[in-house]
Design a protein around this motif. Sequence first.
Motif, mmCIF file in Angstrom:
data_model
loop_
_atom_site.group_PDB
_atom_site.id
_atom_site.type_symbol
_atom_site.label_atom_id
_atom_site.label_comp_id
_atom_site.label_asym_id
_atom_site.label_seq_id
_atom_site.Cartn_x
_atom_site.Cartn_y
_atom_site.Cartn_z
ATOM 1 N N VAL A 1 52.887 -24.779 0.301
ATOM 2 C CA VAL A 1 53.899 -25.178 -0.596
ATOM 3 C C VAL A 1 54.600 -26.407 0.180
ATOM 4 O O VAL A 1 55.382 -25.912 0.784
ATOM 5 C CB VAL A 1 54.653 -24.145 -1.024
ATOM 6 C CG1 VAL A 1 55.498 -24.648 -2.283
ATOM 7 C CG2 VAL A 1 53.701 -23.110 -1.706
ATOM 8 N N GLY A 2 54.619 -27.591 -0.464
ATOM 9 C CA GLY A 2 55.387 -28.519 0.194
ATOM 10 C C GLY A 2 54.334 -29.538 1.012
ATOM 11 O O GLY A 2 53.811 -29.168 1.896
ATOM 12 N N GLY B 1 55.423 -32.142 3.025
ATOM 13 C CA GLY B 1 56.005 -33.255 4.018
ATOM 14 C C GLY B 1 55.234 -33.080 5.321
ATOM 15 O O GLY B 1 54.156 -32.497 5.235
ATOM 16 N N PRO B 2 55.901 -33.570 6.448
ATOM 17 C CA PRO B 2 55.115 -33.643 7.645
ATOM 18 C C PRO B 2 54.720 -32.303 8.038
ATOM 19 O O PRO B 2 53.765 -31.889 8.545
ATOM 20 C CB PRO B 2 56.040 -34.248 8.611
ATOM 21 C CG PRO B 2 57.281 -34.252 7.972
ATOM 22 C CD PRO B 2 57.138 -34.174 6.535
ATOM 23 N N ALA B 3 55.589 -31.013 8.108
ATOM 24 C CA ALA B 3 55.331 -29.719 8.177
ATOM 25 C C ALA B 3 53.995 -29.341 7.408
ATOM 26 O O ALA B 3 52.901 -28.762 7.959
ATOM 27 C CB ALA B 3 56.340 -28.805 8.065
ATOM 28 N N GLU C 1 52.308 -29.955 -3.857
ATOM 29 C CA GLU C 1 53.640 -30.622 -3.550
ATOM 30 C C GLU C 1 54.340 -30.861 -5.046
ATOM 31 O O GLU C 1 53.541 -31.493 -5.882
ATOM 32 C CB GLU C 1 53.128 -32.160 -2.997
ATOM 33 C CG GLU C 1 54.176 -33.297 -3.215
ATOM 34 C CD GLU C 1 55.602 -32.634 -2.567
ATOM 35 O OE1 GLU C 1 55.565 -32.026 -1.528
ATOM 36 O OE2 GLU C 1 56.638 -33.217 -3.008
ATOM 37 N N ALA C 2 55.596 -30.659 -5.129
ATOM 38 C CA ALA C 2 56.350 -30.960 -6.473
ATOM 39 C C ALA C 2 56.201 -32.476 -6.909
ATOM 40 O O ALA C 2 56.230 -32.651 -8.113
ATOM 41 C CB ALA C 2 57.745 -30.530 -5.869
ATOM 42 N N ARG D 1 59.916 -36.023 3.437
ATOM 43 C CA ARG D 1 61.034 -36.874 4.020
ATOM 44 C C ARG D 1 60.533 -38.329 4.747
ATOM 45 O O ARG D 1 60.823 -39.391 4.883
ATOM 46 C CB ARG D 1 61.815 -36.401 5.085
ATOM 47 C CG ARG D 1 61.004 -35.583 6.429
ATOM 48 C CD ARG D 1 61.793 -35.015 7.295
ATOM 49 N NE ARG D 1 62.925 -35.807 7.900
ATOM 50 C CZ ARG D 1 63.641 -35.352 8.974
ATOM 51 N NH1 ARG D 1 63.518 -34.337 9.271
ATOM 52 N NH2 ARG D 1 64.482 -36.111 9.476
ATOM 53 N N LEU E 1 56.019 -25.360 -7.379
ATOM 54 C CA LEU E 1 55.558 -23.915 -7.611
ATOM 55 C C LEU E 1 56.815 -23.062 -7.607
ATOM 56 O O LEU E 1 57.714 -23.339 -6.800
ATOM 57 C CB LEU E 1 54.544 -23.740 -6.655
ATOM 58 C CG LEU E 1 53.211 -24.110 -6.378
ATOM 59 C CD1 LEU E 1 52.528 -23.576 -5.494
ATOM 60 C CD2 LEU E 1 52.526 -24.341 -7.746
ATOM 61 N N ALA F 1 56.674 -24.661 2.969
ATOM 62 C CA ALA F 1 57.186 -25.987 3.770
ATOM 63 C C ALA F 1 57.931 -26.997 2.690
ATOM 64 O O ALA F 1 57.569 -28.157 2.666
ATOM 65 C CB ALA F 1 55.962 -26.677 4.290
ATOM 66 N N THR F 2 59.106 -26.374 2.377
ATOM 67 C CA THR F 2 59.731 -26.925 1.146
ATOM 68 C C THR F 2 60.725 -27.768 1.534
ATOM 69 O O THR F 2 61.759 -28.502 0.934
ATOM 70 C CB THR F 2 60.353 -26.007 0.018
ATOM 71 O OG1 THR F 2 60.972 -24.934 0.778
ATOM 72 C CG2 THR F 2 59.088 -25.388 -0.676
ATOM 73 N N GLY F 3 60.977 -28.055 2.799
ATOM 74 C CA GLY F 3 62.118 -28.809 3.294
ATOM 75 C C GLY F 3 63.335 -28.619 3.194
ATOM 76 O O GLY F 3 63.623 -27.261 3.291
ATOM 77 N N ASP G 1 61.160 -28.051 8.267
ATOM 78 C CA ASP G 1 62.780 -28.169 7.956
ATOM 79 C C ASP G 1 63.171 -27.136 6.873
ATOM 80 O O ASP G 1 64.269 -26.587 6.790
ATOM 81 C CB ASP G 1 62.943 -29.742 7.050
ATOM 82 C CG ASP G 1 62.959 -30.719 8.027
ATOM 83 O OD1 ASP G 1 63.455 -30.532 9.211
ATOM 84 O OD2 ASP G 1 62.567 -31.631 7.760
HETATM 85 P P1 ADP Z 1 59.194 -31.027 6.356
HETATM 86 O O1 ADP Z 1 59.928 -31.925 7.104
HETATM 87 O O2 ADP Z 1 59.610 -29.650 6.620
HETATM 88 O O3 ADP Z 1 57.902 -31.269 5.934
HETATM 89 P P2 ADP Z 1 60.331 -32.421 3.915
HETATM 90 O O4 ADP Z 1 61.415 -32.301 3.252
HETATM 91 O O5 ADP Z 1 59.750 -33.516 4.369
HETATM 92 O O6 ADP Z 1 59.942 -30.861 4.580
HETATM 93 O O7 ADP Z 1 59.016 -32.040 2.695
HETATM 94 C C1 ADP Z 1 59.209 -30.952 1.675
HETATM 95 C C2 ADP Z 1 58.292 -31.072 0.598
HETATM 96 O O8 ADP Z 1 58.118 -29.969 0.129
HETATM 97 C C3 ADP Z 1 58.988 -32.196 -0.336
HETATM 98 O O9 ADP Z 1 57.950 -33.333 -0.567
HETATM 99 C C4 ADP Z 1 58.979 -31.604 -1.575
HETATM 100 O O10 ADP Z 1 58.954 -32.410 -2.636
HETATM 101 C C5 ADP Z 1 57.909 -30.155 -1.500
HETATM 102 N N1 ADP Z 1 58.815 -29.267 -2.300
HETATM 103 C C6 ADP Z 1 59.973 -28.594 -2.326
HETATM 104 N N2 ADP Z 1 59.817 -27.371 -3.125
HETATM 105 C C7 ADP Z 1 58.676 -27.284 -3.707
HETATM 106 C C8 ADP Z 1 58.063 -26.579 -4.373
HETATM 107 N N3 ADP Z 1 58.640 -25.539 -4.916
HETATM 108 N N4 ADP Z 1 56.661 -26.756 -4.705
HETATM 109 C C9 ADP Z 1 55.987 -27.545 -4.206
HETATM 110 N N5 ADP Z 1 56.584 -28.456 -3.154
HETATM 111 C C10 ADP Z 1 57.887 -28.280 -3.108
#
Ligand code: ADP
Length: 684
Positions: free
Chosen positions: A394-395, A397-399, A418-419, A426, A464, A480-482, A640
Motif C-alpha cells: 500500500v503506497g 513511494g520509494p519504499a 497507490e492513492a 515523495r 485503500l 508504505a504510506t509515507g 517513511d
Molecule cells: P516512502 O518514502 O516511505 O516511500 P512516500 O511518502 O514517498 O513514502 O510515499 C507514500 C505513498 O503512499 C504516497 O504516494 C501516497 O499517496 C501513498 N498512500 C498514502 N496512503 C495511502 C493509502 N491509504 N492507500 C494507497 N496509497 C497511499
Amino acid sequence: MTRDPRYDILFEPLRIGPVTAPNRFYQVPHCNGMGRAFPNSMIAMRGMKAEGGWGIVCTEQCDFHATADTTPFTETRLWDDADTPYLARMAEAVHAHGALAGIELVHNGQDTGNLYSREVPIGPDHRPVKWQGHPIQARAMDKADIRAYRRWHRDAAVRARHAGFDLLVVYAGHDGTLPSHFLARRHNHRVDEYGGSLENRLRLFRELIEETKDAVGATMGVIVRFAVDELMGPGGLERGNEGSDAIALLAELPDLWDVNVSDWSNDSMTSRFAPEGYQEEFIAFVKSMTTKPVAGVGRYTSPDAMVSAIRRGVLDLIGAARPSIADPFLPDKIRQGRPEDIRECIGCNICVAWNNLSAPMRCTQNPTAGEEWRKGWHPEALPAKDSDAHVLVVGGGPAGLEAARALGQRGYRVTLAEAGDELGGRVSRESRLPGLAAWARVRDHRLTQIGRMTNVETYLASRLDANQVIAFGADHVAIATGARWRADGVGRTIREPVPGCVGDAVLTPDAIMDGRRPAGPVVVYDDDHYYLASLIAELLRRTGHDVTLATTAPMVANWTQHNLEQGFIERRLVEQGVRILTRHQLAAVRDGAVELVHDLDRRLIRVPGRVVPVTMRLPEDALYHELVARGVANVRRIGDCFGPSVIAAAVYEGHRYAREFDTAVDPDRVPFRRDVFQLDRPTP
Ligand code: ADP
Ligand code: SF4
C-alpha cells in the motif's frame, strides 16, 4: 541480448604503461566510509564493482605515513607491512573478475590534524590545519622533510606493488594533498627551489611521479590524478594558465592522466548544481597536450554520453565514482545490451555524506551498497521466492516501489495500490523542485523493472482503507504510506506547538509541493537543516515572493556540509535575494506576521507574512494501526511510514522487506556481520 555496436568503443582495451585495462570503465578512487575500519565490507564492495564489469577498480585515498593520518575518516592506510594484508585481499577480489586494481597514495599534508598519530602536520608553509578547523598548525617542511616524504612515498609504492596492485595513483588534487599544496601559489610562499615559479612549485610532484615510475613503473601503471581547474579564478589553478601549463610541463610523464576540478565539492557536485558531463568544459583541453590516455569524471550514466566523450576526443577512459556506487553493474548492462536497466545515480551525495560522517556509505539508488559483505546482498541477484504468497503493498513511494520491485524479482505475486494519480510518492513530488529532476530516476528505474514483470500489478487512484485491505485478502500487507510534514512548528528545537501556527497562517511543505502558493511574503522556517527548506525558498523566490529563510542552525542548510552542497545552497539563496536569519526560533505567528527569536540574545523580530515550517514529519500510519487493531496478521510498515528519514532509507527498508520476506528474523540478534577487531596476545 547483444551489445549495441555503437558502444563497442567502451569495451576496447587500453594500455596504461606496462598493464592493460580490459575496457574503458574506470572506477576512480572514491571514499566510502569503510576503508581500514570496515575492511571486509570495503573489499566486498570493490570486488562487486569488478564483477559488474569495471575494468579498473581503485581504493579510496590511502594514507601512507603517520604524518598524514586521516583520522577521523575511515579510509585505507598503508603505513607499513602490517597494513598490507587487507589491501592485498582487495586487489585479489578485483583480480578475481579480470579487472586491474589501483591504489591512490595520499599525504594530506597541511590539511590533517593527525589526531591519532599525534605527529606534527607538515606542508609547504606554516599554517593552521584546514580540516575541521582544529587548533593545530602544520609546520613548514625543510629539505630533510621533503627528502623523507619522497622516500615514504616511494616505499609505499613498493609496498603497494607487493600487495598486488597494478596501478598506482600519484595524487595532486582536491586542494587536499601535499603536492597540490606545494603547487598552489596561495599555499606555497617558499623561497627555495620548491617555491616561486610554477616549475619550482611543481618540482615535488614531478619528483614523486619520476620516483614512482623508477620504483614500480616496470610493473605498475602510474596514473597522475590532477585538478586542472580549481574554479576560483586567477586565485587558483585554471585552464588557460597554470592549470594547462602544469599539464604541459608534465605531459608525457604519467602513463595515464586522470584530470578533474577542485576542490572536492566542485569535483563531486550534486545534480542540483551540475548536469552529467559538467567537467568537460574544464578538462577537454588536456588530450591536446599529451599523447598519454586521459580519464575524467562527470557523473556519466548514459552510454551515449560516454561514447560521445571518447569520440569527441575529450576522454579515453570514463571515470566514475558515484555512477559505480549506484550501479556496480553499469558496464555489464551496457555490454549485455540492456542499458535501460542501469540504476542511474541521481547525484544526491548521500554516499558522500555518510563517508564524511565516518560511517559506511549508503546510496539512494542502490540499497545494497555497503551491504555486500555484512548482509551478503548482491546488487543484481535476489533469492528465489520461498512460497506462493501474494503481497499487497500500500503506497507507491520509494519504499513501496522498491519492495514491489524486489519481491517481484524474487517471483512473488505483488499488488501495489497507490492513492494518487502517479507513482513515486515523495520522489515524484520533490523531483519537481528546482534542480532535482534527476531524482525521478529513483522512481523511473523501478517502474522500468516492474513494467516487465507479469507478477506485479500496480493500481493508481486507489486509496485503500482498512476494510478494503482486509477484503483484498492478501497473505501479507506492506504499509508504505509515507509521512506528512507537521504544520505546528514542532520539531528538533521546539517541542510544543507554536502559538498561531495553525490554519491559513501556515503552508506546509506538502502544500507547497501540491502547488499551493502564499499570496504575499513568506518565512521558510528551517529546523530540518537538509535541502527542503532551501528548495522551497528558491521555488518561492522564482515565483516572485518576498522570502525570508530563518533557521535554528548557525548556518543555512547546515547538514548539507556533509554532502558538499552547503556552500552552493547558501550562494544561490544570496544570489536570489532570499533574506537569511540564522540562529532564530519560531516564537509565534500573529497579526499577519511571523515572530522569531534569536537563540542567544532572545531578541524578537517580526517578519510580515505566512510561515512554511520545515521541521519534521509524522508517519501516515493510521491504516497500519487500524489493521493491527482489527487482528490482521502479516502486516508491516516500511519506509517513511515506519521511520521518516532520507529517501535512501525508504529504498533500503523496501528492499530489506523483500529480502527478508518469508525468512525468520531474530530481533535479538545483530542484523548483520561485523568487522570485529582481534586483540593482540597479552605481553608475557
Ligand atoms: P516512502 O518514502 O516511505 O516511500 P512516500 O511518502 O514517498 O513514502 O510515499 C507514500 C505513498 O503512499 C504516497 O504516494 C501516497 O499517496 C501513498 N498512500 C498514502 N496512503 C495511502 C493509502 N491509504 N492507500 C494507497 N496509497 C497511499
Ligand atoms: Fe549517486 Fe546519490 Fe547513490 Fe551517491 S547516494 S551514488 S549520489 S544516487
